[in-house]
Design an enzyme around this catalytic site. Sequence first.
Site, PDB file in Angstrom:
ATOM      1  CE  LYS A 187       3.423  11.794 -11.654  1.00  0.00           C
ATOM      2  NZ  LYS A 187       3.093  12.498 -10.234  1.00  0.00           N
ATOM      3  N   GLY A 243       9.989   4.834  -7.624  1.00  0.00           N
ATOM      4  CA  GLY A 243       9.047   5.429  -6.531  1.00  0.00           C
ATOM      5  C   GLY A 243       9.415   4.671  -5.394  1.00  0.00           C
ATOM      6  CB  THR A 245       8.574  -1.633  -2.871  1.00  0.00           C
ATOM      7  OG1 THR A 245       9.592  -1.816  -2.916  1.00  0.00           O
ATOM      8  CG2 THR A 245       8.236  -3.369  -3.121  1.00  0.00           C
ATOM      9  CB  VAL A 247       3.547   3.029  -6.776  1.00  0.00           C
ATOM     10  CG1 VAL A 247       2.985   3.895  -7.182  1.00  0.00           C
ATOM     11  CG2 VAL A 247       2.768   4.248  -5.029  1.00  0.00           C
ATOM     12  CD  GLU A 265      16.949   1.942 -11.344  1.00  0.00           C
ATOM     13  OE1 GLU A 265      17.237   1.748 -10.109  1.00  0.00           O
ATOM     14  OE2 GLU A 265      17.067   1.533 -12.138  1.00  0.00           O
ATOM     15  CG  LEU A 266      10.372  -0.522  -7.303  1.00  0.00           C
ATOM     16  CD1 LEU A 266       9.665  -1.579  -7.313  1.00  0.00           C
ATOM     17  CD2 LEU A 266       9.861   0.680  -8.763  1.00  0.00           C
ATOM     18  CB  CYS A 299      16.633   4.738  -3.349  1.00  0.00           C
ATOM     19  SG  CYS A 299      18.092   5.219  -4.393  1.00  0.00           S
TER      20      CYS A 299
HETATM   21  P1  NAD Z   1       6.126   7.216  -4.474  1.00  0.00           P
HETATM   22  O1  NAD Z   1       5.933   5.830  -4.822  1.00  0.00           O
HETATM   23  O2  NAD Z   1       5.305   7.477  -3.203  1.00  0.00           O
HETATM   24  O3  NAD Z   1       5.643   8.640  -6.069  1.00  0.00           O
HETATM   25  C1  NAD Z   1       6.384   7.799  -6.615  1.00  0.00           C
HETATM   26  C2  NAD Z   1       5.884   8.218  -8.026  1.00  0.00           C
HETATM   27  O4  NAD Z   1       4.311   7.681  -8.557  1.00  0.00           O
HETATM   28  C3  NAD Z   1       5.502   9.656  -7.539  1.00  0.00           C
HETATM   29  O5  NAD Z   1       5.916  10.814  -8.936  1.00  0.00           O
HETATM   30  C4  NAD Z   1       3.996   9.701  -8.051  1.00  0.00           C
HETATM   31  O6  NAD Z   1       2.994  11.066  -8.194  1.00  0.00           O
HETATM   32  C5  NAD Z   1       3.684   8.881  -8.245  1.00  0.00           C
HETATM   33  N1  NAD Z   1       2.546   8.031  -8.666  1.00  0.00           N
HETATM   34  C6  NAD Z   1       2.262   7.922  -7.451  1.00  0.00           C
HETATM   35  N2  NAD Z   1       1.109   6.373  -7.720  1.00  0.00           N
HETATM   36  C7  NAD Z   1       0.869   6.280  -8.411  1.00  0.00           C
HETATM   37  C8  NAD Z   1      -0.161   5.878  -9.544  1.00  0.00           C
HETATM   38  N3  NAD Z   1      -1.032   4.808  -8.928  1.00  0.00           N
HETATM   39  N4  NAD Z   1       0.275   5.418 -11.126  1.00  0.00           N
HETATM   40  C9  NAD Z   1       1.444   6.347 -11.458  1.00  0.00           C
HETATM   41  N5  NAD Z   1       2.417   6.732 -10.878  1.00  0.00           N
HETATM   42  C10 NAD Z   1       1.723   7.026  -9.556  1.00  0.00           C
HETATM   43  O7  NAD Z   1       7.096   7.547  -4.686  1.00  0.00           O
HETATM   44  P2  NAD Z   1       7.724   8.386  -3.065  1.00  0.00           P
HETATM   45  O8  NAD Z   1       7.231   8.704  -1.479  1.00  0.00           O
HETATM   46  O9  NAD Z   1       7.663   9.913  -4.079  1.00  0.00           O
HETATM   47  O10 NAD Z   1       9.566   8.547  -3.373  1.00  0.00           O
HETATM   48  C11 NAD Z   1       9.815   7.472  -2.091  1.00  0.00           C
HETATM   49  C12 NAD Z   1      10.705   6.382  -2.916  1.00  0.00           C
HETATM   50  O11 NAD Z   1      11.314   5.781  -4.210  1.00  0.00           O
HETATM   51  C13 NAD Z   1      11.143   5.303  -1.534  1.00  0.00           C
HETATM   52  O12 NAD Z   1      10.906   4.043  -1.244  1.00  0.00           O
HETATM   53  C14 NAD Z   1      12.688   4.903  -2.139  1.00  0.00           C
HETATM   54  O13 NAD Z   1      13.403   3.871  -1.851  1.00  0.00           O
HETATM   55  C15 NAD Z   1      12.431   5.011  -4.166  1.00  0.00           C
HETATM   56  N6  NAD Z   1      13.254   5.458  -4.502  1.00  0.00           N
HETATM   57  C16 NAD Z   1      13.527   4.627  -4.686  1.00  0.00           C
HETATM   58  C17 NAD Z   1      15.204   4.593  -6.135  1.00  0.00           C
HETATM   59  C18 NAD Z   1      15.864   3.171  -6.920  1.00  0.00           C
HETATM   60  O14 NAD Z   1      16.549   3.910  -7.461  1.00  0.00           O
HETATM   61  N7  NAD Z   1      15.306   3.077  -6.628  1.00  0.00           N
HETATM   62  C19 NAD Z   1      15.367   5.986  -6.045  1.00  0.00           C
HETATM   63  C20 NAD Z   1      15.331   7.270  -5.409  1.00  0.00           C
HETATM   64  C21 NAD Z   1      13.769   6.872  -4.901  1.00  0.00           C
END
Ligand code: NAD
Length: 511
Positions: A187, A243, A245, A247, A265-266, A299
């Site tokens: 997804k 994504g 922290t 979520v 991985e937040l 990230c």
């Molecule tokens: P986000 O948390 O908004 O979304 C991530 C994913 O989760 C999307 O596919 C979204 O549709 C889905 N989602 C949203 N709500 C959900 C729920 N309640 N249940 C299940 N899935 C849900 O993040 P974003 O804005 O797409 O990405 C940016 C963030 O990701 C930043 O905080 C970044 O640091 C982090 N990130 C971390 C790494 C890592 O490896 N640590 C890598 C890339 C990005």
Amino acid sequence: STFDKHRSVFEALGLDKTNNKGVFDGEWKGSGEIVPSYNPVNNEIMAEVITGTPDDLNTAFEKVAEAQKIWRELPAPKRGHVMLTMRNALVENLQPLGKLVSLEMGKILPEGIGEVQEYIDILEYALGLSRTMQGAIIPSERPGHAMLETWNPLGTIGIISAFNFPVAVYGWNCAIALITGNGTIWKPAPTTSLVSIAVTRIIAKALKDHDMPTSLCALVTGGTDVGQSMVQDDRAHLLSFTGSTEVGRQVGKVVQGRFGKSLLELGGNNAIIVTDDCDLDLAARAILFAAVGTAGQRCTTTRRLIVQESVYDTLVERLKKAYKQVKVGDPLDEGVLCGPLHTKQAVEAYKKALEQVKAEGGEIITGGRVIDDGPLKHGNFVEPTMTRVRPDMKIVQHEAFVPILHTMTYKTLDEAIAINNNVKQGLSSSIFTSNPSTIFKWIGPSGSDCGIINVNIPTNGAEIGGAFGGEKETGGGRESGSDSWKQYCRRGTCTINYSGALPLAQGINFG
Ligand code: NAD
């Protein structure tokens, strides 16, 4: 329109302007909302995707499970051959796919291509793993007994990914999940659906070339409803979530509630420490790439710069000059180093963060402006920015996912390490120094508390060979290299009695 201008890219990847089906479970379909894909350079709609629903997800889970029954019986080195075909298919599509990443996510072309390259690299790594994944043989305390560990696939790996690495995050998970014998359901972020369709098409073709069921790597595009359904579903034996922290905290709790496994991985809040004994030129170049690259949307982007007092002015003067020379613009144009932010909401987050800096008594030392005039005015462009703050300010505790670098000073190494560690996130960290005792302190028990601990390189740009991930609110997961593959497996401890007698462990005599 953007579609017509880049028609050759879309066509090479099998994408249309409308009616792109956003679900794949062996067949292309989609019964959900129609979602536009925007180009962040001008906020024009490039193409539309028919996304998936929780019902589509349900069918996909069934299809993946069927496919995985066949896949898991294939010996790992044979699975490796399939990975090699996937790798070759990605090499063939490197240019158009890299370009599509730039168009849909907004990162500059070398980074778009670099991200596809990461997927290629990890498929090569998986091919190597296919002949080297090993379990232990353990000395048994009982005569005539053998004890060993088996690593079998978990089944289905659910992968939820963020917008900022629309290819590589899936690639890392997919390659390791498949080589260990699992199937995957992906997804992606709703704003990078086109990239996910293109990737899935390439992978499916490679599976087909080997007469493997293509539903092994399923895709269900969509929003929070599809994401939540996947998180709740106990058929996602491992839920790999990348994504925010915010979520991730909910995801972790739900998966724990059903005793599933999760890999989180937040967010990060990564710092570089600059000591007075380092090569300042090298440090300045590293900082520029780490803070401005991907318009601050990695990230591992450097968000905090912790500089020894005596070299602060010299370093910041150098950085200011470098910042002024950074070309902001269309990520497909030569010479551009900083593309747009991914969405309009991110532009708002940039403004809000800078207001808070000022409200807390901080200072903007370069940049600080949303580019809302001239040829870039229709896109999500901002100036890369440096601030001067104190480490105890609230703004420094949070990850704003935009190109803002907060600078601050320190006197002693202990103080610098304390500042580095004194945030809730624990992803990446770097120190620039030429002093061996500083290096060993930094990587030791009183050093950085992050998952990634670098010396004389920036916080970003990890290689696939190491385990990738972070501590604390970054979620604790590790992906990619080293022994991360074990997380995609169930470990069996097997004791085999070939003695004909029944000696018990701990010397117990029973009856
Ligand atoms: P986000 O948390 O908004 O979304 C991530 C994913 O989760 C999307 O596919 C979204 O549709 C889905 N989602 C949203 N709500 C959900 C729920 N309640 N249940 C299940 N899935 C849900 O993040 P974003 O804005 O797409 O990405 C940016 C963030 O990701 C930043 O905080 C970044 O640091 C982090 N990130 C971390 C790494 C890592 O490896 N640590 C890598 C890339 C990005």
